[in-house]
Design an enzyme around this catalytic site. Structure first.
Site, PDB file in Angstrom:
ATOM      1  N   GLY A 112       0.793  -1.217   0.000  1.00 11.61           N
ATOM      2  CA  GLY A 112       0.000   0.000   0.000  1.00 11.61           C
ATOM      3  C   GLY A 112       0.825   1.266   0.000  1.00 11.61           C
ATOM      4  CB  CYS A 113       3.837   2.382   1.422  1.00 16.30           C
ATOM      5  SG  CYS A 113       5.110   1.114   1.404  1.00 16.30           S
TER       6      CYS A 113
END
Length: 271
Positions: A112-113
């Protein structure tokens, strides 16, 4: 590694109405596509780019990110796909491929990053070798340059919404112009074109039509470009890094003389 040359018509016409009016107009809008980049069949990145000069972009992206050291590290480039989905498949030397795989391992993290942890900081603030330093370009090579840029931006002339990166040689002539929806991409394309055409950047300079951020400085230093000129003001951190790495950094304002931020003025400390 042949590549079809970009057409000035790399845009699409769309109808629109002005708010409060029912009369339809047409406008040319810039095109973009998703370009998947792989090295020796290992997927590395997907970038949104303008769909022209894709080989230049693939080379410049690789050089500007430090994944290859020279155009000679690339053995082949295969551009595939049409419309909004493209692929750039690069065959690179085993030495560079090993380094790319090592970097992928270091940056593995939460999906997610974007960039994760200490290794991400190392990538955002990398250790770079300082340039040898070079004289500043003559003032006459910068005078009237804004007007000359417009003549070179064939794609932006139709659609707007495009950044440009140009190379001006030691005689003050514009040798190359590359355009893209992304300012980083435009500089990558320019760096790739310089490498593919084996143009010596000594005595010349690169110009970007966007603001000059730290990532653009990284790319210029890695490519060995001695002078970077921007139409918008640089950030403070970019000026600090330019001085530290002996990159000439110049801002070209609309209505005043060029501003040299790096090297630092000799009387700065006493000012």
């Amino acid at each position: 590694m042949p590549e079809r040359k970009a057409s000035p018509a790399a845009s699409s016409a769309y109808s629109y109405v002005e708010l409060g009016s029912q009369h339809a107009h047409q406008a040319e809008l810039a095109e973009e596509c998703a370009l998947a980049i792989s090295y020796n069949d290992l997927n590395q990145a997907v970038m949104m780019v303008s769909p022209h000069h894709l080989q230049d972009f693939a080379v410049g992206f690789s050089l500007g990110n430090g994944w290859i050291n020279s155009i000679d590290d690339i053995y082949d480039i295969d551009i595939r796909g049409l419309a909004s989905s493209r692929e750039a498949r690069l065959e690179v030397s085993s030495r560079c491929f090993w380094a790319i795989k090592q970097q992928r391992r270091q940056l593995a993290g939460n999906s997610g990053c974007g960039l994760c942890g200490v290794d991400a900081l190392d990538q955002a603030l990398p250790v770079l070798d300082a340039l040898p330093g070079a004289p500043l370009p003559p003032l006459e090579h910068l005078q009237g340059l804004r007007d000359r840029i417009g003549e070179q931006q064939q794609l932006a002339r139709n659609s707007g919404a495009l950044h440009a990166a140009l190379f001006i040689d030691a005689q003050g002539d514009i040798r190359l112009c590359r355009e893209d929806i992304g300012r980083h991409n435009a500089l990558d394309k320019l760096i790739g074109a310089l490498a593919r055409e084996r143009i010596d950047s000594h005595g010349g300079f690169a110009l970007v039509t966007s603001r000059c951020s730290l990532e653009l400085l990284h790319k210029a230093v890695r490519a060995g470009i001695a002078t970077l000129v921007s139409l918008s003001a640089p950030t403070a951190l970019t000026v600090e890094w330019a001085r530290r790495h002996r990159l000439n950094l110049i801002h070209l304002p609309h209505h005043s003389s060029p501003r040299v931020y790096s090297p630092a003025p000799v009387n700065e400390e006493s000012a």
